[in-house]
Design an enzyme around this catalytic site. Structure first.
Site, PDB file in Angstrom:
ATOM      1  N   GLY A 192      45.113  53.386  16.774  1.00 28.11           N
ATOM      2  CA  GLY A 192      44.740  52.905  18.110  1.00 28.11           C
ATOM      3  C   GLY A 192      45.986  52.569  18.902  1.00 28.11           C
ATOM      4  O   GLY A 192      47.111  52.673  18.396  1.00 28.11           O
ATOM      5  N   PHE A 193      45.766  52.151  20.118  1.00 24.14           N
ATOM      6  CA  PHE A 193      46.891  51.821  20.995  1.00 24.14           C
ATOM      7  C   PHE A 193      47.750  50.700  20.373  1.00 24.14           C
ATOM      8  O   PHE A 193      48.940  50.893  20.092  1.00 24.14           O
ATOM      9  CB  PHE A 193      46.339  51.474  22.381  1.00 24.14           C
ATOM     10  CG  PHE A 193      47.199  50.574  23.202  1.00 24.14           C
ATOM     11  CD1 PHE A 193      48.517  50.901  23.451  1.00 24.14           C
ATOM     12  CD2 PHE A 193      46.680  49.391  23.725  1.00 24.14           C
ATOM     13  CE1 PHE A 193      49.319  50.059  24.212  1.00 24.14           C
ATOM     14  CE2 PHE A 193      47.465  48.550  24.482  1.00 24.14           C
ATOM     15  CZ  PHE A 193      48.796  48.887  24.719  1.00 24.14           C
ATOM     16  N   ILE A 194      47.147  49.557  20.090  1.00 24.66           N
ATOM     17  CA  ILE A 194      47.944  48.448  19.542  1.00 24.66           C
ATOM     18  C   ILE A 194      48.288  48.718  18.071  1.00 24.66           C
ATOM     19  O   ILE A 194      49.418  48.491  17.628  1.00 24.66           O
ATOM     20  CB  ILE A 194      47.208  47.094  19.693  1.00 24.66           C
ATOM     21  CG1 ILE A 194      46.868  46.849  21.171  1.00 24.66           C
ATOM     22  CG2 ILE A 194      48.064  45.950  19.142  1.00 24.66           C
ATOM     23  CD1 ILE A 194      46.016  45.629  21.436  1.00 24.66           C
TER      24      ILE A 194
ATOM     25  N   ASP B  10      41.926  54.832  10.292  1.00 20.54           N
ATOM     26  CA  ASP B  10      41.362  54.900  11.652  1.00 20.54           C
ATOM     27  C   ASP B  10      40.341  56.045  11.683  1.00 20.54           C
ATOM     28  O   ASP B  10      40.604  57.107  11.128  1.00 20.54           O
ATOM     29  CB  ASP B  10      42.476  55.181  12.664  1.00 20.54           C
ATOM     30  CG  ASP B  10      42.095  54.776  14.076  1.00 20.54           C
ATOM     31  OD1 ASP B  10      42.808  53.957  14.674  1.00 20.54           O
ATOM     32  OD2 ASP B  10      41.079  55.290  14.587  1.00 20.54           O
TER      33      ASP B  10
ATOM     34  N   GLY C 257      40.927  55.635  18.735  1.00 19.89           N
ATOM     35  CA  GLY C 257      42.332  55.907  18.393  1.00 19.89           C
ATOM     36  C   GLY C 257      42.609  57.398  18.548  1.00 19.89           C
ATOM     37  O   GLY C 257      41.693  58.204  18.692  1.00 19.89           O
TER      38      GLY C 257
ATOM     39  N   LEU D 146      42.569  45.563  12.882  1.00 18.05           N
ATOM     40  CA  LEU D 146      42.478  45.831  14.327  1.00 18.05           C
ATOM     41  C   LEU D 146      41.355  46.793  14.673  1.00 18.05           C
ATOM     42  O   LEU D 146      41.073  47.001  15.861  1.00 18.05           O
ATOM     43  CB  LEU D 146      43.808  46.400  14.849  1.00 18.05           C
ATOM     44  CG  LEU D 146      44.911  45.391  15.185  1.00 18.05           C
ATOM     45  CD1 LEU D 146      45.538  44.820  13.924  1.00 18.05           C
ATOM     46  CD2 LEU D 146      45.978  46.008  16.042  1.00 18.05           C
TER      47      LEU D 146
ATOM     48  N   THR E 217      30.150  48.214  14.448  1.00 19.99           N
ATOM     49  CA  THR E 217      31.563  48.327  14.030  1.00 19.99           C
ATOM     50  C   THR E 217      32.199  46.947  13.957  1.00 19.99           C
ATOM     51  O   THR E 217      32.893  46.630  12.992  1.00 19.99           O
ATOM     52  CB  THR E 217      32.365  49.171  15.059  1.00 19.99           C
ATOM     53  OG1 THR E 217      31.659  50.371  15.302  1.00 19.99           O
ATOM     54  CG2 THR E 217      33.758  49.466  14.580  1.00 19.99           C
TER      55      THR E 217
ATOM     56  N   TYR F  89      29.907  42.328  23.148  1.00 18.98           N
ATOM     57  CA  TYR F  89      31.265  42.441  22.635  1.00 18.98           C
ATOM     58  C   TYR F  89      31.814  41.048  22.315  1.00 18.98           C
ATOM     59  O   TYR F  89      32.314  40.789  21.223  1.00 18.98           O
ATOM     60  CB  TYR F  89      32.142  43.158  23.667  1.00 18.98           C
ATOM     61  CG  TYR F  89      33.577  43.324  23.258  1.00 18.98           C
ATOM     62  CD1 TYR F  89      33.912  43.868  22.023  1.00 18.98           C
ATOM     63  CD2 TYR F  89      34.613  42.952  24.114  1.00 18.98           C
ATOM     64  CE1 TYR F  89      35.237  44.029  21.647  1.00 18.98           C
ATOM     65  CE2 TYR F  89      35.940  43.120  23.745  1.00 18.98           C
ATOM     66  CZ  TYR F  89      36.248  43.653  22.517  1.00 18.98           C
ATOM     67  OH  TYR F  89      37.561  43.809  22.163  1.00 18.98           O
TER      68      TYR F  89
ATOM     69  N   LYS G 112      32.680  39.684  18.498  1.00 21.14           N
ATOM     70  CA  LYS G 112      34.002  39.222  18.083  1.00 21.14           C
ATOM     71  C   LYS G 112      33.977  37.724  17.732  1.00 21.14           C
ATOM     72  O   LYS G 112      34.733  37.272  16.879  1.00 21.14           O
ATOM     73  CB  LYS G 112      35.045  39.501  19.172  1.00 21.14           C
ATOM     74  CG  LYS G 112      35.291  40.972  19.456  1.00 21.14           C
ATOM     75  CD  LYS G 112      35.692  41.782  18.239  1.00 21.14           C
ATOM     76  CE  LYS G 112      37.128  41.594  17.837  1.00 21.14           C
ATOM     77  NZ  LYS G 112      37.533  42.525  16.754  1.00 21.14           N
TER      78      LYS G 112
END
Ligand code: UDP
Length: 327
Positions: free
Chosen positions: A10-12, A31, A36, A76, A95, A149, A153
């Site tokens: 992914g990005f981070i 991933d 990603g 992540l 997820t 979301y 989380k």
């Protein structure tokens, strides 16, 4: 050290994997490439000590093997991006909740210190002041899918804290605030790559709502540095930290800054939220972290300011568009 990074493409996650490898660690990235991109970590694949597996973290056999192998876990992998969340509500909940549940179960079974990537969305729609880790969560009704979301989380955070309290599993929770930088794509709703791409292509820059809402953008190297430093700090275990920048900008000003810095002829177009997302969509008017706790714990202050962020993101997007043959 041997480190498992879920969401490693992914990005981070890709920036984190790169930093961990650069510091001499072995990294195993998992991933499923849902958000990603294999291209994010292509440059790491030839490196010694880097293993990449394309699979979902809900593959229990794989996850168990990876957690067992590792000394530490950075979790992540998640469904992220407001657009994706609104369009894929089942996937988001599954997820985010089942994936984290499994990661924590395995981390607890093999007693591995684990970083849980959470989000500023967890605070909900408070806007009156900068957000502190102990603040209340303020959510809208369940019929508005955005809140799924935040709730999913928040459940991840509850679970991680429960493992810390009941089993003394060392976990660290980071609430990430609008992380930006190279490799982030606008496809899932993120505003900065969207604006920069639109400006460079001369397309209208789409400001949602009236653009008076503010955000605080944090450059990915600052985010990654903070995550690693927190995992290295023994007193961070069992704690939640805001990770972000406290430099605020309105979305309209952001659009103007991007247009100016790219010398773009693009119009700035405003779109009502119900057209941009879904009828009845609720946005946060303001979302700025109080970063006193992380500063006191690891001496963190973001190094890259908004001006530096824009220069870097614009330069990187220009390259990407050239590679795509669009510039
Ligand atoms: N936004 C916008 N135009 C876009 C994408 C997003 O005006 O093309 C707005 C969005 O409504 C929000 C802010 O920019 O107010 C930040 O959106 P993003 O999805 O990047 O992150 P959020 O803070 O909402 O999680």
């Amino acid at each position: 050290m041997k480190i498992l990074v879920t969401g490693g493409a992914g990005f981070i996650g890709s920036h984190l994997s790169e930093a961990l490898l650069g510091a001499g660690n072995e990294v195993w990235a998992i991933d499923d490439l849902s958000t990603g991109r294999a291209g994010n970590i292509q440059h790491l694949e030839p490196e010694d000590g880097f293993t990449f597996v394309i699979d979902t973290i809900t593959n229990e056999t794989l996850l168990e093997e990876a957690v067992k192998w590792s000394d530490q876990v950075y979790h992540l992998a998640a469904a992220v991006g407001v657009r994706l969340i609104v369009e894929e509500p089942i996937k988001t909940i599954e997820t985010n909740i089942f994936g984290t549940d499994l990661v924590l179960k395995m981390a607890n079974r093999y007693r591995k210190k684990t970083f849980i990537a959470s989000t500023s969305e967890v605070y909900g729609k408070q806007a009156d002041r900068t957000l502190e880790e102990g603040d209340n969560m303020v959510y809208g009704p369940t019929v508005k899918s955005r809140w799924s979301y935040a709730c999913s989380k928040a459940v991840d955070e509850f679970l991680a804290l429960a493992y810390y309290r009941k089993s003394c599993l060392p976990i660290v929770i980071g609430r990430l605030f609008n992380t930006v930088g190279p490799r982030q794509v606008g496809q899932y709703g993120m505003v900065l790559p969207t604006f920069v791409r639109q400006a460079l292509l001369g397309e209208p820059i789409t400001v949602f709502g009236d653009g008076s809402q503010t955000r605080s953008f944090c450059y990915v190297s600052d985010t990654v540095g903070a995550i690693v430093a927190l995992m290295e700090h023994t007193e961070a275990a069992g704690e939640i930290f805001n990770i972000g920048s406290d430099e605020e900008v309105s979305i309209r000003t952001l659009a103007e800054l991007v247009r100016k810095k790219t010398n773009s002829p693009s119009e700035i177009e405003t779109l009502p939220y119900d057209v941009a997302y879904e009828p009845g969509f609720e946005d946060m008017q303001r979302r700025c972290p109080n970063i006193a706790k992380i500063h006191q714990t690891i001496g963190y202050r973001p190094k890259v300011d908004l001006d530096g962020i824009l220069d870097r993101v614009i330069a990187h997007m220009r390259e990407e568009l050239k590679n795509e043959g669009l510039l």
